[in-house]
Design an enzyme around this catalytic site. Structure first.
Site, PDB file in Angstrom:
ATOM      1  N   GLU A  75       0.635   5.775  -5.344  1.00 39.90           N
ATOM      2  CA  GLU A  75      -0.016   5.523  -6.851  1.00 39.90           C
ATOM      3  C   GLU A  75      -0.161   3.976  -7.130  1.00 39.90           C
ATOM      4  O   GLU A  75      -1.020   3.628  -7.508  1.00 39.90           O
ATOM      5  CB  GLU A  75       1.004   6.305  -7.828  1.00 39.90           C
ATOM      6  CG  GLU A  75       0.977   7.626  -7.705  1.00 39.90           C
ATOM      7  CD  GLU A  75       2.162   8.078  -6.962  1.00 39.90           C
ATOM      8  OE1 GLU A  75       2.787   9.321  -7.407  1.00 39.90           O
ATOM      9  OE2 GLU A  75       2.619   7.597  -6.046  1.00 39.90           O
ATOM     10  N   CYS A 112       6.939   8.916  -9.316  1.00 39.98           N
ATOM     11  CA  CYS A 112       8.365   8.371  -9.416  1.00 39.98           C
ATOM     12  C   CYS A 112       8.430   7.753 -10.709  1.00 39.98           C
ATOM     13  O   CYS A 112       7.280   7.266 -11.225  1.00 39.98           O
ATOM     14  CB  CYS A 112       8.810   7.798  -8.258  1.00 39.98           C
ATOM     15  SG  CYS A 112       8.014   6.111  -8.209  1.00 39.98           S
TER      16      CYS A 112
END
Length: 161
Positions: A75, A112
Site C-alpha cells: 500500500e 497494517c
C-alpha cells in the site's frame, strides 16, 4: 462517564463479478502486482492498486529485505509512487489483495496500521475519501474511506492543539 459508539460500515461481496467494472479492473491490477512482489522471507505476497482521479492506475507490492524493518508494504509503495509521479492528483480508490503458497487468500487482509495512517494522510492531503477494496477469493470487503478502518485517527489537527 460517557459511552460513545463508533460504527464502521463494511460492504461485503462473495465474488469480484459483483463489483463495478472499474473496481474489478482495480482488483485485477492488485492481483497482478501481488504476483510481482518480493517476499522471499515471509512468502506473503501483497499487491495494491490505486485508481487516481485522472484515471491512471498505480500498482505497488510488498518489498522485503533480510533486515526486516527495511522492507515496505504494498500500500505504501503504491501511495508513495503515486504521490511522487502525480503529486497533484487525488487517489479515488485502492484495492488490496494477498497470496501465499501460490494461492490468493480466501479472506481479505486489511492494511497494517502504518499503511492506514499513510492512507489517512493521503485522504487529508487531497480532502477526498479513498474507497478501500479488500479482496479475497471468497469474500470482498469495501469501505467508503480509510477513516472507516481507522476511526480514532491521528491527524495534522492534533499537532496544532
Amino acid at each position: 462517564m460517557k459511552k460513545t459508539q463508533i460504527i464502521t460500515t463494511v460492504y461485503e461481496y462473495d465474488s469480484v463479478e459483483e463489483l463495478s467494472k472499474e473496481d474489478q479492473l482495480l482488483v485485477n491490477q492488485a492481483k497482478d502486482a501481488a504476483h510481482r512482489s518480493y517476499a522471499p522471507y515471509s512468502k506473503f505476497n501483497v499487491g495494491a492498486a490505486l485508481l487516481l482521479e485522472n484515471g491512471e492506475i498505480v500498482q505497488g507490492n510488498n518489498q522485503e529485505n533480510s533486515a526486516y524493518p527495511s522492507g515496505l508494504c504494498a500500500e505504501r509503495v503504491a501511495v508513495f509512487y503515486a504521490n511522487a509521479k502525480y503529486p497533484d492528483v487525488p487517489v479515488k480508490a485502492i484495492a488490496i489483495t494477498s497470496r501465499t503458497n501460490g494461492n490468493f487468500l480466501d479472506t481479505p487482509v486489511p492494511p497494517c496500521g502504518s499503511c492506514r495512517q499513510v492512507l489517512l494522510e493521503t485522504e487529508d492531503r487531497y480532502n477526498q475519501p479513498i474507497k478501500v477494496i479488500l479482496c479475497g477469493e471468497n469474500k470482498i470487503r469495501i469501505v467508503d474511506n480509510i477513516k472507516q478502518l481507522l476511526p480514532l485517527f491521528f491527524d495534522k489537527e492534533m499537532l496544532n492543539e
